[in-house]
Design a protein around this motif. Structure first.
Motif, short mmCIF file in Angstrom:
data_model
loop_
_atom_site.label_atom_id
_atom_site.label_comp_id
_atom_site.label_asym_id
_atom_site.label_seq_id
_atom_site.Cartn_x
_atom_site.Cartn_y
_atom_site.Cartn_z
N VAL A 1 -29.12 160.79 48.84
CA VAL A 1 -29.17 161.25 50.23
C VAL A 1 -30.22 160.47 51.02
CG1 VAL A 1 -29.74 163.20 51.75
CG2 VAL A 1 -28.33 163.57 49.72
N TYR A 2 -31.37 160.27 50.42
CA TYR A 2 -32.50 159.71 51.16
C TYR A 2 -32.67 158.20 51.02
CZ TYR A 2 -33.72 164.60 51.72
OH TYR A 2 -33.68 165.94 52.04
N MET A 3 -31.83 157.57 50.17
CA MET A 3 -31.90 156.12 49.99
C MET A 3 -30.51 155.52 50.09
SD MET A 3 -35.18 155.64 49.25
CE MET A 3 -35.37 154.12 48.34
N PRO A 4 -30.39 154.26 50.53
CA PRO A 4 -29.07 153.61 50.59
C PRO A 4 -28.66 153.07 49.22
CG PRO A 4 -30.74 152.13 51.47
CD PRO A 4 -31.44 153.42 51.13
N LEU A 5 -27.95 153.88 48.44
CA LEU A 5 -27.49 153.49 47.12
C LEU A 5 -25.97 153.43 47.08
CD1 LEU A 5 -29.94 155.65 44.98
CD2 LEU A 5 -29.87 153.15 45.04
N ALA A 6 -25.43 152.92 45.97
CA ALA A 6 -23.97 152.79 45.84
C ALA A 6 -23.34 153.99 45.15
CB ALA A 6 -23.64 151.53 45.06
N ASP A 7 -24.14 154.83 44.48
CA ASP A 7 -23.57 155.90 43.66
C ASP A 7 -22.73 156.89 44.46
OD1 ASP A 7 -25.14 154.93 41.41
OD2 ASP A 7 -26.85 155.83 42.41
N ALA A 8 -23.29 157.40 45.56
CA ALA A 8 -22.58 158.40 46.34
C ALA A 8 -21.31 157.84 46.99
CB ALA A 8 -23.50 159.01 47.39
N PRO A 9 -21.36 156.68 47.67
CA PRO A 9 -20.11 156.14 48.21
C PRO A 9 -19.07 155.84 47.13
CG PRO A 9 -21.99 155.06 49.22
CD PRO A 9 -22.53 155.88 48.09
N ALA B 1 -22.06 148.44 49.50
CA ALA B 1 -22.99 149.54 49.76
C ALA B 1 -23.86 149.24 50.97
CB ALA B 1 -23.86 149.80 48.54
N GLY B 2 -24.17 147.96 51.19
CA GLY B 2 -24.91 147.57 52.38
C GLY B 2 -24.04 147.53 53.60
N VAL B 3 -22.81 147.05 53.45
CA VAL B 3 -21.89 146.95 54.58
C VAL B 3 -21.64 148.33 55.18
CG1 VAL B 3 -19.50 146.39 55.23
CG2 VAL B 3 -20.79 144.84 53.74
N LEU B 4 -21.52 149.36 54.33
CA LEU B 4 -21.28 150.72 54.82
C LEU B 4 -22.42 151.24 55.68
CD1 LEU B 4 -19.73 152.39 51.64
CD2 LEU B 4 -18.54 151.68 53.71
N VAL C 1 -9.77 149.04 46.82
CA VAL C 1 -10.51 147.84 47.22
C VAL C 1 -11.97 148.18 47.53
CG1 VAL C 1 -10.74 146.03 48.98
CG2 VAL C 1 -8.48 146.61 48.06
N VAL C 2 -12.18 149.26 48.29
CA VAL C 2 -13.54 149.67 48.64
C VAL C 2 -14.33 150.04 47.39
CG1 VAL C 2 -14.92 151.38 49.89
CG2 VAL C 2 -12.88 150.42 50.95
N VAL C 3 -13.70 150.79 46.48
CA VAL C 3 -14.37 151.20 45.25
C VAL C 3 -14.75 149.98 44.41
CG1 VAL C 3 -14.00 152.37 43.03
CG2 VAL C 3 -13.37 153.50 45.16
N PHE C 4 -13.85 149.02 44.31
CA PHE C 4 -14.14 147.81 43.54
C PHE C 4 -15.33 147.06 44.14
CE2 PHE C 4 -13.77 143.27 42.79
CZ PHE C 4 -13.60 143.21 41.41
N LEU C 5 -15.37 146.96 45.46
CA LEU C 5 -16.45 146.23 46.12
C LEU C 5 -17.78 146.97 46.05
CD1 LEU C 5 -14.56 144.87 49.26
CD2 LEU C 5 -15.13 143.65 47.15
N LEU C 6 -17.72 148.28 45.83
CA LEU C 6 -18.95 149.05 45.65
C LEU C 6 -19.51 148.87 44.25
CD1 LEU C 6 -18.02 152.36 47.49
CD2 LEU C 6 -20.03 150.95 47.99
N ARG C 7 -18.64 148.87 43.27
CA ARG C 7 -19.07 148.72 41.87
C ARG C 7 -17.91 148.13 41.10
NH1 ARG C 7 -21.86 153.88 39.98
NH2 ARG C 7 -23.58 152.99 41.17
#
Length: 564
Positions: free
Chosen positions: A162-170, A92-95, A206-212
């Motif tokens: 939308v307004y914060m860098p979270l993992a939920d939306a990605p 989530a930070g890398v994105l 892979v991306v989904v796993f690394l997000l959560r």
């Protein structure tokens, strides 16, 4: 017919996403464009300093991961100079790292991340509308689009994404896209293009796993759909080898991903469900799941109707403080039962989605404070199930009523009333949605609230900018440690037995701050509590060097020195 086979046939008969987008482009342009413009207006009009006090826990940790990646080439970020790198999912930070690469100032970086979040959240809404269209006639597809974007626009959880860098939306965006790619792969004949689409699914996985780390549930969906395709068929030797090799390859990839994230999985995430399973009040788990979390996926601000947040801590909840709270909880349980009814009726069409939703449910239901937030990644499927369930109930009730009383206007009025209630709740609690009703901020009070919080924390940032960074260490309250490292490159120190000698050689400052009315009510207690905790490491003097306060925000800075 076998449920997996009938579900496979249903998926293969679906209209493709591209065809859906082409036909409904006007509705997408109107509702999706309106949503994006509304979010853009919020980004432009709100001072980034308003979000300074909200940069804590998950958003802060993701931001620090991105900052560490940009500055050092590794995501091994630290909260304090004397602490070890914290174990946390980094994707989530890398994105968001490109925003940090493109801009130097924190405010510009923050706005860039918010701008990046808009298409991510809008993409989730659009894919959700497409999924809802699966069981609806074409003439109602524009309604699915309007509902998806409208729901997202008033949902506190989606707006936070939308307004914060979270993992939920990605996570929701990449996982939904992965499921749609899986349908495309499995419902087409094997060709040269199949390799490319399969590779795309693997990349998304892979991306989904690394997000959560609940990402492997995507394989449950893929396996159920694949079983529906291949069961009972006479396979060629090449097809048999493929069916054997593909699961082995995916399991091998999963094992590799787990091994590369051992510290985060076993050091941070794995033990949390066991803690909740052992210590959480079991009745609270059930009422939170059925009475709040699932209804929140149908009415975006359902939990705002309670007189106070139902959860009174991490492990216990109170869902019947008032008579209205008890009615609300009962209503929520009824909505959950409607979802279950719809799930049962749809089992022959969307069995892979049902298994995909049920697979993580035992874990997500245990995480009481975050269950509603985690469920938004599966929201589109809950919508499908609820629509099917409420339709079945309406048809049954209609069959019992005299023909002259059967009127679509009754349904229309009910829907209109539900929209009005949801809109009124959101209007009255545009901020402070996680606090008691008395601490909530209405739409009318929001401009003043934003100005006061922004002014307070802008002043605090300006003061901290005057401190020599190479000689300064900050001590923060719980949840805020690392905040001013992210905003202004100020290093933190985690109090330990060496604090006495460190404060004699460095300029150590205690920063106490609050940006919401509920936390500001506890400002003095928080300040006294952290000062009492520092006494464990020696006797200190606290000289206040900065103070600013307003009705909704406060900040004080103390120079910490050894007592004479």
């Amino acid at each position: 017919m076998d449920l997996t086979k009938s579900s496979y046939d249903f998926h293969c008969g679906l209209e493709s996403p591209l065809e859906f987008f082409r036909r409904e482009w006007k509705a997408i342009a109107i509702f999706g464009g309106g949503f994006c413009l509304l979010m853009l207006a919020g980004i432009i009009l709100v001072d980034p300093a308003f979000y300074y006090p909200r940069l804590q826990t998950d958003p802060l940790l993701y931001y620090l991961k991105a900052k560490s990646l940009v500055e050092t080439g590794t995501t091994a970020a630290r909260l304090a100079t004397n602490s070890r790198p914290f174990a946390y999912a980094a994707m989530a930070g890398v994105l968001r790292a490109p925003a940090l690469l493109a801009f130097r100032d924190f405010d510009d970086q923050w706005r860039a991340m918010q701008l990046l979040n808009i298409p991510i959240v809008a993409g989730v809404a659009l894919m959700s509308a497409y999924i809802v269209s699966w069981t609806q006639p074409v003439r109602r597809h524009w309604m699915a689009i309007a509902f998806a974007f409208g729901f997202t626009a008033i949902s506190p959880i989606w707006l936070t994404n939308v307004y914060m860098p979270l993992a939920d939306a990605p996570y929701a965006a990449f996982s939904l896209l992965g499921l749609l790619v899986a349908i495309h792969v499995l419902c087409r004949k094997i060709s040269r293009d199949s390799v490319g689409w399969t590779l795309l699914f693997i990349i998304l996985f892979v991306v989904v796993f690394l997000l959560r780390f609940t990402g492997p549930v995507m394989l449950v969906f893929f396996a159920a759909l694949a079983w529906g395709r291949w069961q009972g068929r006479d396979l060629t030797p090449a097809q048999k080898r493929t069916l054997i090799a593909l699961p082995i390859a995916l399991l091998g990839l999963l094992a590799l991903l787990v091994s590369l994230n051992t510290q985060a999985i076993f050091g941070k995430y794995l033990h949390e469900p066991f803690v909740f399973a052992r210590y959480a009040e079991k009745s609270s788990l059930i009422f939170n799941l059925l009475g709040v979390a699932l209804p929140d996926q149908i009415i975006p601000d359902f939990h705002l109707g309670f007189s106070a947040p139902p959860l009174v801590g991490l492990l216990r909840g109170e869902f019947g403080r008032t008579a209205f709270d008890r009615v609300l909880t009962t209503t929520g349980i009824g909505m959950s039962a409607t979802i279950a009814l719809g799930m049962w009726r749809l089992r022959s069409r969307i069995l892979p989605e049902i298994l995909y939703v049920l697979a993580p449910l035992p874990v997500l239901a245990l995480m009481m404070p975050s269950t509603s937030r985690y469920f938004i990644s599966y929201q589109a499927f809950f919508w499908l199930m609820f629509i099917e369930g409420i339709t079945a109930i309406a048809m049954h009730v209609s069959s019992l009523m005299p023909r002259k009383r059967r009127s679509r206007s009754i349904v229309g009025v009910s829907v209109l009333l539900a929209v009005i209630v949801a809109g009124a709740l959101r209007w009255s609690r545009v901020a402070g949605t996680a606090a008691e009703r008395s601490f909530a901020i209405s739409m009318q009070a929001a401009p003043r609230y934003e100005r006061e919080v922004s002014r307070t924390f802008r002043s605090l940032r300006n003061f901290l900018a005057t401190l020599p960074k190479d000689q300064t260490l900050l001590i923060g309250t719980s949840g805020t440690v690392g905040r001013w490292n992210a905003i202004g490159d100020h290093s933190y120190y985690s109090p330990d037995s060496a604090l006495l000698s460190v404060s004699a050689t460095k300029r150590v400052y205690l920063v106490v701050e609050c940006g919401t009315r509920d936390f500001c009510q506890l400002f003095s207690e928080t300040k006294n509590h952290i000062q009492d905790n520092l006494c464990r490491f020696g006797e200190f003097n606290y000289a206040r060097v900065f103070a600013v306060s307003s009705d909704w925000a406060r900040a004080e800075v103390f120079l910490v020195t050894p007592a004479a």
